[in-house]
Enzyme design. Structure first.
Site, PDB file in Angstrom:
ATOM      1  CD  GLU A  75      -2.949  -3.736   9.005  1.00 14.95           C
ATOM      2  OE1 GLU A  75      -3.948  -3.038   8.816  1.00 14.95           O
ATOM      3  OE2 GLU A  75      -3.006  -4.897   9.426  1.00 14.95           O
ATOM      4  CD  GLU A 126      -6.539  -8.072  14.673  1.00 17.94           C
ATOM      5  OE1 GLU A 126      -7.382  -8.619  13.936  1.00 17.94           O
ATOM      6  OE2 GLU A 126      -6.526  -6.851  14.899  1.00 17.94           O
ATOM      7  CB  SER A 177      -6.077   4.001  14.352  1.00 20.87           C
ATOM      8  OG  SER A 177      -6.193   3.052  15.398  1.00 20.87           O
ATOM      9  N   GLY A 221      -6.498  -0.703  15.905  1.00 18.92           N
ATOM     10  CA  GLY A 221      -7.644  -0.714  16.814  1.00 18.92           C
ATOM     11  C   GLY A 221      -7.437   0.092  18.080  1.00 18.92           C
ATOM     12  CE  LYS A 278      -8.901  -5.685  12.295  1.00 13.37           C
ATOM     13  NZ  LYS A 278      -8.052  -5.083  13.311  1.00 13.37           N
ATOM     14  CG  ASN A 327      -9.189  -6.993   8.352  1.00 13.75           C
ATOM     15  OD1 ASN A 327      -9.985  -7.938   8.335  1.00 13.75           O
ATOM     16  ND2 ASN A 327      -8.089  -6.987   9.092  1.00 13.75           N
ATOM     17  CG  HIS A 353      -4.336  -8.747  10.450  1.00 11.71           C
ATOM     18  ND1 HIS A 353      -4.359  -8.614  11.816  1.00 11.71           N
ATOM     19  CD2 HIS A 353      -4.796  -7.576   9.942  1.00 11.71           C
ATOM     20  CE1 HIS A 353      -4.824  -7.404  12.119  1.00 11.71           C
ATOM     21  NE2 HIS A 353      -5.099  -6.756  10.999  1.00 11.71           N
TER      22      HIS A 353
END
Ligand code: PGA
Length: 251
Positions: A168, A98, A214, A174, A11, A9, A96
Site C-alpha cells: 500500500e 496508519e 484508492s 485515501g 478502518k 478494511n 497498516h
C-alpha cells in the site's frame, strides 16, 4: 498456487449496528455466487463476533485491523490475538501505515504481533509501503524491502507461507491517487523477487500480494490483471456493498 483475495478494511467506520447491516448486506449479495477470489472484511474489534456470527464465514473471512504485541495480562485497552481468534475471525491486518504513522508501530512490535497472530492461527495481512517523499527520492524499493526483512524474515519458510502481504503506497491511501498498474506490478514483482531470494521461488510464488490505495470498482480490473497483483486491500470502497462487490467481480 496462490489465492486471489479481496479484503475490505473498514478502518474506524460504522457503529456496531451499521457494521452488522453492511456485513449482512454483503453476505446477501454473495449468496448463490461463487466469487473468483477469497473475500475478507476487516472490521473494528467490537464488530468481530457479531459479524462472524451473522455471515457465512466459509465465504467471507473476518479480519481484525490490529492485535496486541502481548499475549495477555495487564495491558489496559489492548486486544490479544487469542481474543481476536475467539470471535470467529481468521485474519488480522498488521502494520497498516496508519498504525505505523499514528500509533508508533515499529518493525520490532510488528514482528511480535505477526508471531502471536500465527501462534493463534490467524492469517496476518501484513502491510508495507512507502510514503511520497521516499518514492520521490527513489527509495521505495529499499523501504519496502526493509519493512519485509525487519519484521518477517526471521520466520521459517513454513510460517512465512501463512502470510498475506499488502503493498500500500502511503501516497495512494485515501487520496484517490492510485498507483498505476505498471507501478503496482513493478513493486509486486520486486517483492516476489525479494521473497524468492530468502525463501525460494516456490514460497514466493505461493504468497498472495495484494495492492491497496484508492483501489475501486473503476481501476480494480486493470490492477488485478497484473501477473503479480493477487487482489486488493480496500478501504473507502469497502464501505458500500455495490462498490466492494464490483471489486470482487473484477476477478
Ligand atoms: P483506501 O484505503 O482504499 O481508502 O485508499 C486502503 C487501505 O488503507 O487499506
Amino acid at each position: 498456487m496462490r489465492k486471489n483475495i479481496v479484503a475490505g478494511n473498514w478502518k474506524m467506520n460504522k457503529t456496531l449496528q451499521e457494521g452488522l447491516a453492511l456485513a449482512e448486506e454483503l453476505n446477501g449479495a454473495l449468496k448463490g455466487v461463487t466469487p473468483n477470489c477469497d473475500v475478507v472484511i476487516g472490521t473494528p474489534f467490537i464488530h468481530l463476533a457479531s459479524v462472524a456470527a451473522a455471515i457465512d464465514t466459509n465465504k467471507i473471512g473476518v479480519a481484525a485491523q490490529n492485535c496486541a504485541d502481548k499475549e495477555s495480562g495487564a495491558y489496559t485497552g489492548e486486544i490479544s490475538a487469542s481474543m481476536v481468534k475467539s470471535t470467529g475471525a481468521n485474519y488480522v491486518i498488521l502494520g497498516h501505515s496508519e498504525r505505523r504513522a499514528y500509533y508508533g508501530e515499529t518493525a520490532e512490535t510488528l514482528k511480535t504481533k505477526v508471531e502471536l497472530a500465527l501462534k493463534n492461527e490467524l492469517t496476518p495481512i501484513f502491510c508495507i509501503g512507502e510514503v511520497l517523499a521516499e518514492r520521490e527520492a527513489e527509495k521505495h524499493f529499499d523501504v519496502v524491502k526493509s519493512q519485509i526483512v525487519d519484521s518477517l524474515f526471521e520466520l521459517s519458510a513454513e510460517d512465512f507461507g501463512k502470510i498475506v502481504l499488502a503493498y500500500e503506497p502511503v501516497w495512494a491511501i485515501g487520496t484517490g491517487k492510485t498507483a498505476s498498474a505498471a507501478q503496482a506490478q513493478e513493486m509486486h514483482a520486486f517483492i516476489r523477487q525479494t521473497l524468492a531470494a530468502q525463501y525460494g521461488q516456490e514460497v514466493a510464488d505461493n504468497c498472495s500480494i495484494l495492492y491497496g490505495g484508492s483501489c475501486n470498482a473503476g481501476n480494480a480490473k486493470e490492477l488485478f490483471s497484473n501477473p503479480d497483483v493477487d487482489g486488493g486491500l480496500i478501504g473507502g470502497a469497502s464501505l458500500k456493498v455495490a462498490d466492494f462487490k464490483a471489486i470482487i467481480d473484477a476477478f
